[in-house]
Design an enzyme around this catalytic site. Structure first.
Site, PDB file in Angstrom:
ATOM      1  N   CYS A   1       5.355  -4.699   1.807  1.00 23.59           N
ATOM      2  CA  CYS A   1       5.681  -4.229   0.668  1.00 23.59           C
ATOM      3  C   CYS A   1       7.358  -4.343   0.388  1.00 23.59           C
ATOM      4  O   CYS A   1       7.954  -3.872   1.506  1.00 23.59           O
ATOM      5  CB  CYS A   1       5.134  -2.732   0.742  1.00 23.59           C
ATOM      6  SG  CYS A   1       5.777  -1.778  -0.631  1.00 23.59           S
TER       7      CYS A   1
ATOM      8  N   CYS B   1       7.006  -8.291  -5.385  1.00 22.51           N
ATOM      9  CA  CYS B   1       6.405  -7.314  -5.027  1.00 22.51           C
ATOM     10  C   CYS B   1       4.932  -7.922  -4.490  1.00 22.51           C
ATOM     11  O   CYS B   1       4.403  -8.888  -5.201  1.00 22.51           O
ATOM     12  CB  CYS B   1       5.842  -6.483  -6.520  1.00 22.51           C
ATOM     13  SG  CYS B   1       4.636  -5.343  -6.081  1.00 22.51           S
TER      14      CYS B   1
HETATM   15  N1  DGL Z   1       6.645  -2.946  -4.236  1.00 22.93           N
HETATM   16  C1  DGL Z   1       5.288  -3.265  -4.189  1.00 22.93           C
HETATM   17  C2  DGL Z   1       4.937  -4.271  -3.023  1.00 22.93           C
HETATM   18  O1  DGL Z   1       5.619  -5.000  -2.655  1.00 22.93           O
HETATM   19  C3  DGL Z   1       4.504  -2.074  -4.273  1.00 22.93           C
HETATM   20  C4  DGL Z   1       4.663  -0.670  -4.840  1.00 22.93           C
HETATM   21  C5  DGL Z   1       3.847  -0.091  -5.438  1.00 22.93           C
HETATM   22  O2  DGL Z   1       2.712   0.353  -5.169  1.00 22.93           O
HETATM   23  O3  DGL Z   1       3.888  -0.090  -6.745  1.00 22.93           O
HETATM   24  O4  DGL Z   1       3.702  -4.278  -2.895  1.00 22.93           O
END
Ligand code: DGL
Length: 298
Positions: free
Chosen positions: A201, A88
């Protein structure tokens, strides 16, 4: 699977093979998990989706850090991982340093947007970066860009609508629906002459084919999956040469732990099935065990 069975399974997995832990706010880290697991099918993987705190992207650095320190402490009661991966970007830019300081014995791997290859490949010297609000506002993105391509202009766009779309089932939507969400961003990048797009993301990886299709011709799409997983493999190989791990019998397995309360939505059940994971609520495990922060005994 019953919670007690699940707990026993976790224990047997743990005893036979130090697992790799993956963290994300939801589904975003699953493509990273899949890439790792396809290459390392005999490894043990525990994927934690922090469904109870989704989304991270609209929270502050301090909030995200507090959430992840608490979540990591809960997970580490059950698992002594060979590596812990923040699959993430938002969590990585916000909390990676704090996690390393708080849990120094854990090998943490963060997810860094693939700005370096995008900047180096760009001929127009204009690169788009898509991420959450939190990631896009973090100075780290511009620092990376400056480091690898001082003259390159970065169009950094927050796309929280794509995150919501994916988390709520967009990966299973019709292609026209996917295109409806993605195309406004591609149009904005074309308008500024970008020829490279960084998926900053992890949720966006679930729409990779759509991004690639709409970005072609002219805009290359870059992600961090391979770089992150190679780093994980390097660390987990090192840890497997440790005497205690090397001596242990091997057993494969992949489990998905969800934070938040029951019931588990059918969408998550389908995802677990599609990615070949057993699924359980972290709350249910906590309520069965660990009265004194001890690792549960089978
Ligand atoms: N999957 C997360 C990232 O790579 C973001 C998702 C969220 O906002 O929770 O930033």
């Amino acid at each position: 699977m019953l919670h007690t069975d699940f707990l026993n399974r976790l224990n047997s997995l743990h005893l036979s093979n130090k697992p790799i832990l993956f963290f994300d706010s939801g589904i975003g880290g699953l493509p990273y998990f899949r890439y790792f697991y396809e290459r390392n099918p005999r490894d043990t993987v525990i994927y934690i989706a922090d469904r109870g705190h989704f989304p991270y992207g609209s929270k502050t650095r301090e909030e995200i850090t507090g959430i992840l320190i608490e979540l990591a402490a809960r997970a580490l009661k059950y698992v002594e991982p060979s590596a812990a991966v923040l699959a993430c970007n938002t969590a990585s830019v916000s909390a990676l340093n704090a996690l390393r300081e708080t849990f120094p014995s854990v090998s943490w791997v963060g997810t860094v947007p693939a700005i370096k290859p995008a900047v180096l490949a760009s001929k127009t010297h204009r690169v788009g970066v898509l991420g959450t609000d939190r990631t896009i506002e973090d100075p780290y993105i511009m620092e990376l860009a400056k480091k690898y391509g001082p003259g390159v202009k970065i169009a950094a766009l927050a796309a929280p609508d794509i995150v919501q779309f994916v988390e709520h089932g967009g990966e299973r939507a019709a292609e026209t629906e996917k295109a409806r969400v993605v195309s406004p961003y591609i149009e904005r990048l074309r308008a500024v002459g970008a020829d490279a797009l960084v998926l900053g993301c992890t949720h966006f990886l679930l729409l990779l084919d759509t991004f690639r299709r709409l970005a072609a011709p002219g805009i290359g799409v870059y992600d961090s999956v391979e770089g992150v997983i190679r780093r994980v493999e390097k660390i987990s190989k090192t840890s497997k040469t440790a005497p205690d791990a090397a001596a242990a019998g091997r057993m494969s397995g992949a489990v998905l732990l969800l934070t938040g309360s029951a019931p588990i939505e059918p969408l998550w059940q389908k995802r677990a099935c599609a990615f070949g994971l057993d699924i359980c609520l972290l709350d249910s495990l906590d309520s069965l065990n660990c009265p004194n922060n001890e690792r549960p005994v089978p």
